[in-house]
Design an enzyme around this catalytic site. Sequence first.
Site, PDB file in Angstrom:
ATOM      1  N   PRO A 136       0.688  -1.212  -0.157  1.00 47.22           N
ATOM      2  CA  PRO A 136      -0.136   0.005   0.009  1.00 47.22           C
ATOM      3  C   PRO A 136       0.655   1.253  -0.009  1.00 47.22           C
ATOM      4  O   PRO A 136       1.918   1.429   0.578  1.00 47.22           O
ATOM      5  CB  PRO A 136      -0.767   0.059   1.214  1.00 47.22           C
ATOM      6  N   ASN A 137       0.380   2.223  -0.934  1.00 45.84           N
ATOM      7  CA  ASN A 137       1.039   3.616  -0.845  1.00 45.84           C
ATOM      8  C   ASN A 137       2.104   3.708  -1.646  1.00 45.84           C
ATOM      9  O   ASN A 137       2.793   4.791  -1.863  1.00 45.84           O
ATOM     10  CB  ASN A 137       1.029   4.266   0.418  1.00 45.84           C
ATOM     11  N   ARG A 141       5.364  12.142  -3.180  1.00 46.58           N
ATOM     12  CA  ARG A 141       5.316  12.729  -1.902  1.00 46.58           C
ATOM     13  C   ARG A 141       6.518  12.231  -1.007  1.00 46.58           C
ATOM     14  O   ARG A 141       7.063  11.410  -1.434  1.00 46.58           O
ATOM     15  CB  ARG A 141       3.967  12.198  -1.153  1.00 46.58           C
ATOM     16  N   TYR A 177      11.395   8.838   1.302  1.00 46.83           N
ATOM     17  CA  TYR A 177      11.192   7.834   0.175  1.00 46.83           C
ATOM     18  C   TYR A 177      12.205   8.006  -1.042  1.00 46.83           C
ATOM     19  O   TYR A 177      11.967   7.334  -2.159  1.00 46.83           O
ATOM     20  CB  TYR A 177       9.879   7.310  -0.186  1.00 46.83           C
ATOM     21  N   ASN A 219       7.958  -5.742  -0.645  1.00 44.25           N
ATOM     22  CA  ASN A 219       7.928  -4.571   0.074  1.00 44.25           C
ATOM     23  C   ASN A 219       6.629  -4.320   0.490  1.00 44.25           C
ATOM     24  O   ASN A 219       5.579  -3.885  -0.290  1.00 44.25           O
ATOM     25  CB  ASN A 219       8.437  -3.189  -0.343  1.00 44.25           C
ATOM     26  N   ALA A 244       2.983  -0.771   4.985  1.00 42.67           N
ATOM     27  CA  ALA A 244       2.599  -0.802   6.278  1.00 42.67           C
ATOM     28  C   ALA A 244       1.973  -1.967   6.689  1.00 42.67           C
ATOM     29  O   ALA A 244       1.958  -2.511   7.792  1.00 42.67           O
ATOM     30  CB  ALA A 244       1.322   0.260   6.514  1.00 42.67           C
ATOM     31  N   GLU A 267      12.256  -9.504   2.692  1.00 41.03           N
ATOM     32  CA  GLU A 267      11.419  -8.203   3.008  1.00 41.03           C
ATOM     33  C   GLU A 267      12.417  -7.129   2.661  1.00 41.03           C
ATOM     34  O   GLU A 267      13.741  -7.084   2.902  1.00 41.03           O
ATOM     35  CB  GLU A 267      11.319  -8.294   4.460  1.00 41.03           C
ATOM     36  N   HIS A 300      12.398  -2.581   2.429  1.00 39.38           N
ATOM     37  CA  HIS A 300      11.952  -1.529   2.851  1.00 39.38           C
ATOM     38  C   HIS A 300      13.030  -0.316   2.513  1.00 39.38           C
ATOM     39  O   HIS A 300      14.335  -0.511   2.393  1.00 39.38           O
ATOM     40  CB  HIS A 300      11.933  -1.064   4.607  1.00 39.38           C
ATOM     41  N   ARG A 330      12.682   4.853  12.689  1.00 42.12           N
ATOM     42  CA  ARG A 330      11.659   5.621  12.616  1.00 42.12           C
ATOM     43  C   ARG A 330      10.614   5.109  13.825  1.00 42.12           C
ATOM     44  O   ARG A 330      11.214   4.613  15.019  1.00 42.12           O
ATOM     45  CB  ARG A 330      10.792   5.233  11.305  1.00 42.12           C
TER      46      ARG A 330
HETATM   47  O1  CA2 Z   1      10.170   2.249   3.788  1.00 39.68           O
HETATM   48  C1  CA2 Z   1       9.608   1.430   3.388  1.00 39.68           C
HETATM   49  O2  CA2 Z   1       9.688   0.857   2.027  1.00 39.68           O
HETATM   50  C2  CA2 Z   1       8.040   1.255   3.937  1.00 39.68           C
HETATM   51  O3  CA2 Z   1       7.733  -0.189   3.790  1.00 39.68           O
HETATM   52  C3  CA2 Z   1       7.055   1.816   3.401  1.00 39.68           C
HETATM   53  C4  CA2 Z   1       5.587   2.204   3.817  1.00 39.68           C
HETATM   54  C5  CA2 Z   1       5.789   2.341   5.534  1.00 39.68           C
HETATM   55  O4  CA2 Z   1       4.560   2.181   6.045  1.00 39.68           O
HETATM   56  C6  CA2 Z   1       6.662   1.162   6.052  1.00 39.68           C
HETATM   57  O5  CA2 Z   1       6.926   1.149   7.498  1.00 39.68           O
HETATM   58  C7  CA2 Z   1       8.180   1.399   5.463  1.00 39.68           C
HETATM   59  C8  CA2 Z   1       4.906   3.235   3.240  1.00 39.68           C
HETATM   60  C9  CA2 Z   1       4.809   3.496   2.024  1.00 39.68           C
HETATM   61  C10 CA2 Z   1       4.164   4.921   1.631  1.00 39.68           C
HETATM   62  O6  CA2 Z   1       4.965   5.157   0.534  1.00 39.68           O
HETATM   63  C11 CA2 Z   1       4.850   6.550   0.065  1.00 39.68           C
HETATM   64  C12 CA2 Z   1       5.733   6.792  -0.718  1.00 39.68           C
HETATM   65  C13 CA2 Z   1       5.844   8.227  -1.375  1.00 39.68           C
HETATM   66  C14 CA2 Z   1       4.915   9.093  -0.827  1.00 39.68           C
HETATM   67  C15 CA2 Z   1       3.945   8.540   0.290  1.00 39.68           C
HETATM   68  C16 CA2 Z   1       3.774   7.071   0.480  1.00 39.68           C
END
Ligand code: CA2
Length: 147
Positions: free
Chosen positions: A10-11, A18, A23, A74, A77, A98, A100, A107
Site C-alpha cells: 500500500p501507498n 510525496r 522515500y 515491500n 505498512a 523483505e 524497505h 523511525r
Molecule cells: O520504507 C518502506 O519501504 C516502507 O515499507 C514504506 C511504507 C511504510 O509504512 C513502512 O513502514 C516502510 C509506506 C509506503 C508509503 O509510500 C509512500 C511513498 C511516497 C509518498 C508517500 C508514501
Amino acid sequence: MTSLLILNGPNLNLLGMRQPEIYGSEMLADVSASCIAHGASNGYAVTCFQSNHEGDLVDTIHDAKGTHDGIILNAGAYTHTSIALADAIVGTEIPTIELHISNVYAREAFRHKSYIAPVAVGVICGFGTAGYVLALNAMIGHLGAAS
Ligand code: CA2
C-alpha cells in the site's frame, strides 16, 4: 529462465510524488523498469506488481507458486500488521526477501515490528530505492547458492 517477483504494497504507488525526504524522488515505474533491466542483464525474468489491498497481495503470492522462484516484498505498512501475508509466504514456500526503502528501525516504534521478517530469507532496509536492486542481487545469490 528463473523468474523473480517484486511485490509492492500500500501507498508505494505514490513513490516519487510525496515525502521525497523519506522515500526519494524516483517513481515506482522507474524503479520497476530498473529492476526489470537489471534482471534481464543477469539472465533473470523480473515481474513487478503493486497493490493497495492486502487480499490482492495474498492472491499474488499464491499465484506466484509455480511461476516465480523468489519474491522481493515491500509490504509497506502491512509489514507491521499482516499475519495473512506471512501465512501466504509460509504456505507457498517461495523464498522471500523483505525490503524497505526507509530504515524502519530509525523511525516510529510501530515500524520496528515485522510479521514478514521471521518467514523471510532476509531483510534489506534503509538504502532508499537502491534497495530494490540490492534485494535482487541478494535473491540471485540466495537462489544460486541453493541450486
Ligand atoms: O520504507 C518502506 O519501504 C516502507 O515499507 C514504506 C511504507 C511504510 O509504512 C513502512 O513502514 C516502510 C509506506 C509506503 C508509503 O509510500 C509512500 C511513498 C511516497 C509518498 C508517500 C508514501
